[in-house]
Design a protein around this motif. Sequence first.
Motif, PDB file in Angstrom:
ATOM      1  N   MET A   1       0.838  -1.195   0.000  1.00  0.00           N
ATOM      2  CA  MET A   1       0.000   0.000   0.000  1.00  0.00           C
ATOM      3  C   MET A   1       0.878   1.251   0.000  1.00  0.00           C
ATOM      4  SD  MET A   1      -3.116  -0.971   2.585  1.00  0.00           S
ATOM      5  CE  MET A   1      -4.068  -2.476   2.323  1.00  0.00           C
ATOM      6  N   SER A   2       0.311   2.359  -0.473  1.00  0.00           N
ATOM      7  CA  SER A   2       1.052   3.613  -0.556  1.00  0.00           C
ATOM      8  C   SER A   2       1.013   4.338   0.783  1.00  0.00           C
ATOM      9  CB  SER A   2       0.441   4.489  -1.650  1.00  0.00           C
ATOM     10  OG  SER A   2      -0.890   4.842  -1.300  1.00  0.00           O
ATOM     11  N   THR A   3       1.306   5.625   0.761  1.00  0.00           N
ATOM     12  CA  THR A   3       1.210   6.440   1.967  1.00  0.00           C
ATOM     13  C   THR A   3      -0.194   6.336   2.548  1.00  0.00           C
ATOM     14  OG1 THR A   3       2.816   7.986   1.047  1.00  0.00           O
ATOM     15  CG2 THR A   3       1.463   8.769   2.882  1.00  0.00           C
ATOM     16  N   PRO A   4      -0.343   6.123   3.850  1.00  0.00           N
ATOM     17  CA  PRO A   4      -1.659   5.892   4.432  1.00  0.00           C
ATOM     18  C   PRO A   4      -2.633   7.051   4.202  1.00  0.00           C
ATOM     19  CG  PRO A   4       0.067   5.309   5.990  1.00  0.00           C
ATOM     20  CD  PRO A   4       0.728   6.007   4.850  1.00  0.00           C
ATOM     21  N   TYR A   5      -3.891   6.701   3.961  1.00  0.00           N
ATOM     22  CA  TYR A   5      -4.955   7.691   3.855  1.00  0.00           C
ATOM     23  C   TYR A   5      -5.567   7.983   5.218  1.00  0.00           C
ATOM     24  CZ  TYR A   5      -4.690   7.040  -1.188  1.00  0.00           C
ATOM     25  OH  TYR A   5      -4.242   7.004  -2.486  1.00  0.00           O
ATOM     26  N   PHE A   6      -5.345   7.072   6.176  1.00  0.00           N
ATOM     27  CA  PHE A   6      -5.859   7.241   7.536  1.00  0.00           C
ATOM     28  C   PHE A   6      -4.674   7.140   8.503  1.00  0.00           C
ATOM     29  CE2 PHE A   6      -8.860   4.918   4.829  1.00  0.00           C
ATOM     30  CZ  PHE A   6      -9.969   5.763   4.846  1.00  0.00           C
ATOM     31  N   PRO A   7      -3.714   8.049   8.422  1.00  0.00           N
ATOM     32  CA  PRO A   7      -2.456   7.892   9.155  1.00  0.00           C
ATOM     33  C   PRO A   7      -2.588   7.980  10.667  1.00  0.00           C
ATOM     34  CG  PRO A   7      -2.589  10.074   8.159  1.00  0.00           C
ATOM     35  CD  PRO A   7      -3.751   9.293   7.621  1.00  0.00           C
ATOM     36  N   ASN A   8      -3.630   8.625  11.145  1.00  0.00           N
ATOM     37  CA  ASN A   8      -3.759   8.835  12.585  1.00  0.00           C
ATOM     38  C   ASN A   8      -4.641   7.790  13.261  1.00  0.00           C
ATOM     39  OD1 ASN A   8      -2.203  11.245  12.440  1.00  0.00           O
ATOM     40  ND2 ASN A   8      -4.021  12.362  11.733  1.00  0.00           N
ATOM     41  N   ILE A   9      -5.021   6.768  12.508  1.00  0.00           N
ATOM     42  CA  ILE A   9      -5.895   5.741  13.058  1.00  0.00           C
ATOM     43  C   ILE A   9      -5.196   4.391  13.001  1.00  0.00           C
ATOM     44  CG2 ILE A   9      -8.117   4.553  12.813  1.00  0.00           C
ATOM     45  CD1 ILE A   9      -9.218   7.145  11.603  1.00  0.00           C
ATOM     46  N   ASP A  10      -5.102   3.745  14.151  1.00  0.00           N
ATOM     47  CA  ASP A  10      -4.471   2.430  14.243  1.00  0.00           C
ATOM     48  C   ASP A  10      -5.524   1.338  14.082  1.00  0.00           C
ATOM     49  OD1 ASP A  10      -1.953   3.589  14.771  1.00  0.00           O
ATOM     50  OD2 ASP A  10      -2.482   3.819  16.892  1.00  0.00           O
ATOM     51  N   LYS A  11      -5.085   0.108  14.129  1.00  0.00           N
ATOM     52  CA  LYS A  11      -6.004  -1.029  14.056  1.00  0.00           C
ATOM     53  C   LYS A  11      -7.031  -0.931  15.189  1.00  0.00           C
ATOM     54  CE  LYS A  11      -6.974  -5.489  12.839  1.00  0.00           C
ATOM     55  NZ  LYS A  11      -8.091  -5.788  13.736  1.00  0.00           N
ATOM     56  N   ILE A  12      -8.298  -1.069  14.834  1.00  0.00           N
ATOM     57  CA  ILE A  12      -9.364  -0.984  15.839  1.00  0.00           C
ATOM     58  C   ILE A  12      -9.395  -2.282  16.652  1.00  0.00           C
ATOM     59  CG2 ILE A  12     -11.805  -0.554  16.244  1.00  0.00           C
ATOM     60  CD1 ILE A  12     -10.262   1.761  14.884  1.00  0.00           C
ATOM     61  N   GLU A  13      -9.308  -2.160  17.968  1.00  0.00           N
ATOM     62  CA  GLU A  13      -9.274  -3.322  18.846  1.00  0.00           C
ATOM     63  C   GLU A  13     -10.468  -3.308  19.795  1.00  0.00           C
ATOM     64  OE1 GLU A  13      -7.141  -5.587  18.357  1.00  0.00           O
ATOM     65  OE2 GLU A  13      -5.390  -4.646  17.417  1.00  0.00           O
ATOM     66  N   TYR A  14     -10.756  -4.471  20.370  1.00  0.00           N
ATOM     67  CA  TYR A  14     -11.793  -4.578  21.396  1.00  0.00           C
ATOM     68  C   TYR A  14     -11.232  -4.082  22.724  1.00  0.00           C
ATOM     69  CZ  TYR A  14     -14.805  -6.707  24.921  1.00  0.00           C
ATOM     70  OH  TYR A  14     -15.612  -6.913  26.008  1.00  0.00           O
ATOM     71  N   GLU A  15     -11.963  -3.150  23.378  1.00  0.00           N
ATOM     72  CA  GLU A  15     -11.548  -2.644  24.680  1.00  0.00           C
ATOM     73  C   GLU A  15     -12.638  -2.773  25.736  1.00  0.00           C
ATOM     74  OE1 GLU A  15      -9.909   1.278  24.461  1.00  0.00           O
ATOM     75  OE2 GLU A  15      -8.397   0.734  22.946  1.00  0.00           O
ATOM     76  N   GLY A  16     -13.818  -3.238  25.337  1.00  0.00           N
ATOM     77  CA  GLY A  16     -14.880  -3.470  26.302  1.00  0.00           C
ATOM     78  C   GLY A  16     -15.793  -2.273  26.490  1.00  0.00           C
ATOM     79  N   PRO A  17     -16.963  -2.496  27.104  1.00  0.00           N
ATOM     80  CA  PRO A  17     -17.982  -1.446  27.226  1.00  0.00           C
ATOM     81  C   PRO A  17     -17.596  -0.275  28.111  1.00  0.00           C
ATOM     82  CG  PRO A  17     -18.645  -3.432  28.417  1.00  0.00           C
ATOM     83  CD  PRO A  17     -17.440  -3.794  27.615  1.00  0.00           C
ATOM     84  N   ASN A  21     -12.543   5.126  24.571  1.00  0.00           N
ATOM     85  CA  ASN A  21     -11.812   5.333  23.319  1.00  0.00           C
ATOM     86  C   ASN A  21     -12.782   5.180  22.150  1.00  0.00           C
ATOM     87  OD1 ASN A  21     -10.121   5.343  21.116  1.00  0.00           O
ATOM     88  ND2 ASN A  21      -9.103   3.409  21.609  1.00  0.00           N
ATOM     89  N   PRO A  22     -13.065   6.241  21.380  1.00  0.00           N
ATOM     90  CA  PRO A  22     -14.033   6.129  20.280  1.00  0.00           C
ATOM     91  C   PRO A  22     -13.537   5.254  19.140  1.00  0.00           C
ATOM     92  CG  PRO A  22     -12.964   8.277  20.221  1.00  0.00           C
ATOM     93  CD  PRO A  22     -12.521   7.617  21.490  1.00  0.00           C
ATOM     94  N   PHE A  23     -12.235   4.970  19.127  1.00  0.00           N
ATOM     95  CA  PHE A  23     -11.676   4.097  18.098  1.00  0.00           C
ATOM     96  C   PHE A  23     -11.425   2.700  18.660  1.00  0.00           C
ATOM     97  CE2 PHE A  23     -10.602   8.367  16.641  1.00  0.00           C
ATOM     98  CZ  PHE A  23     -11.084   8.324  15.340  1.00  0.00           C
ATOM     99  N   SER A  24     -12.441   2.168  19.328  1.00  0.00           N
ATOM    100  CA  SER A  24     -12.349   0.809  19.866  1.00  0.00           C
ATOM    101  C   SER A  24     -13.730   0.185  19.848  1.00  0.00           C
ATOM    102  CB  SER A  24     -11.810   0.812  21.298  1.00  0.00           C
ATOM    103  OG  SER A  24     -12.771   1.377  22.184  1.00  0.00           O
ATOM    104  N   PHE A  25     -13.738  -1.154  19.830  1.00  0.00           N
ATOM    105  CA  PHE A  25     -14.997  -1.887  19.932  1.00  0.00           C
ATOM    106  C   PHE A  25     -15.364  -2.052  21.402  1.00  0.00           C
ATOM    107  CE2 PHE A  25     -13.329  -3.718  15.856  1.00  0.00           C
ATOM    108  CZ  PHE A  25     -14.297  -3.155  15.029  1.00  0.00           C
ATOM    109  N   LYS A  26     -16.642  -1.835  21.684  1.00  0.00           N
ATOM    110  CA  LYS A  26     -17.128  -2.008  23.044  1.00  0.00           C
ATOM    111  C   LYS A  26     -17.755  -3.391  23.242  1.00  0.00           C
ATOM    112  CE  LYS A  26     -16.040   2.346  23.444  1.00  0.00           C
ATOM    113  NZ  LYS A  26     -15.752   2.643  22.026  1.00  0.00           N
TER     114      LYS A  26
END
Length: 438
Positions: A1-17, A21-26
């Motif tokens: 892949m080329s230069t990231p289009y979403f550079p400030n977002i990491d892999k979305i992980e489960y963090e619980g309810p 963190n809005p960038f996590s699964f609840k």
Amino acid sequence: MSTPYFPNIDKIEYEGPDSDNPFSFKYYQEDKVIAGKTMKDHFRFAIAYWHSFCNENSDPFGVGTRVFPWDKTDDPLENAKFRLDAAFEFFTKLGTPYWCFHDRDLAPEGDSIEGSEKNLQTLVDLAKDYQKDTGVKLLWGTANLFTHKRYMSGASTNPDFAVVTHAGAQVKAALDATVELGGENYVFWGGREGYMHLFNTMMRRELDHLGTFLRSARDYGRKIGFEGNFLIEPKPMEPTKHQYDYDAATVIGFLREQDLMDDFKLNIEANHVTLAGHSFAHDIAVAAESGMLGSIDANEGDNQNGWDTDYFPTNLYDAIETMIILLDNGGIAPGGFNFDAKIRRDSTDLEDLFHAHIGGMDTFARGLIIADNILENSNFRELREGRYTSFDSGNGKKFENGELTIEELRDLAAKNGEPEVRSGKQELLENLFNRYIR
């Protein structure tokens, strides 16, 4: 892949309810096992390429509000390559195992049949490499047979045979692409397969043409090695006044009449079902109980707007009902949950696309958890099935087996007198559902 289009977002992980963190699964925890399967296998989540990466948030009253960083040049084919790069970055960061596409959102239309086929093949070759590198798979492909002006009066049901030939060319190419990319299903959505007015429409002829077209597509797909389900997606109206694939029951009747039941199933979209005047769960149940549920387009409408808004799903009650039906009917594979949904017109940041999908995935994951809890730990099944115990033995069983005549029914009514009034316990069941929402 080329230069990231979403550079400030990491892999979305489960963090619980309890995570803020809005960038996590609840609630969505892909490896969590519920009712014998992981969440990943229950849902088989897919991303809709058209809404997520092509839709600029335009509507009938205004131009688009989103600006895409992958639209870098004046060359539509080059931009299509950049778009594919952005899409697979998004898929992998969100962690969804599948994607879906129309031919025309994946690659631009050319100035001839051959030119369009060449453009599509170029993008298919690239997508094949991305799939190999990321492990993301194709849930289904389809052809856009509704946007071009040639399809203003339908595609396979068009009164002009020349238009039908173009529809055939597109479907052939889309089937080729789907097979080459290992697609597990193929979808037909009859966006303009219907009529605006009966004065200029021969419905019987158009329906037969639709059946003939679908048989031709099926035969070609099987010839080139496609082994998956062909799916029809019901919708009652819009853009036509009446569409021939009105709802699940209508489509099943059509498939039975056209002798297509062995190869076709249904792709149920929530917002289409509500436009037909049903609940989302209604068409899921109709299809599932007929053995015809193939896949789901996960979205929702707006009760205050009378059109196909395609919002991301957040209605927990819909999710619980859907998951109860799926748990009772063995699941959705080889279909899945495709987010045929778009972010709101005033959601213009790239990160909004992540928030929308995270919310949709969490909604259904939470629905699965609650549905399983209801089925395993409450008397829900007992209450529901208890209404039908009079058919489990005796004359009721004979009736179910077709062993009683209408004369015998009359005699039994006369002998037994007025039946006892029995409550449906609707309020009790509603309260039970609410008690399990935690």
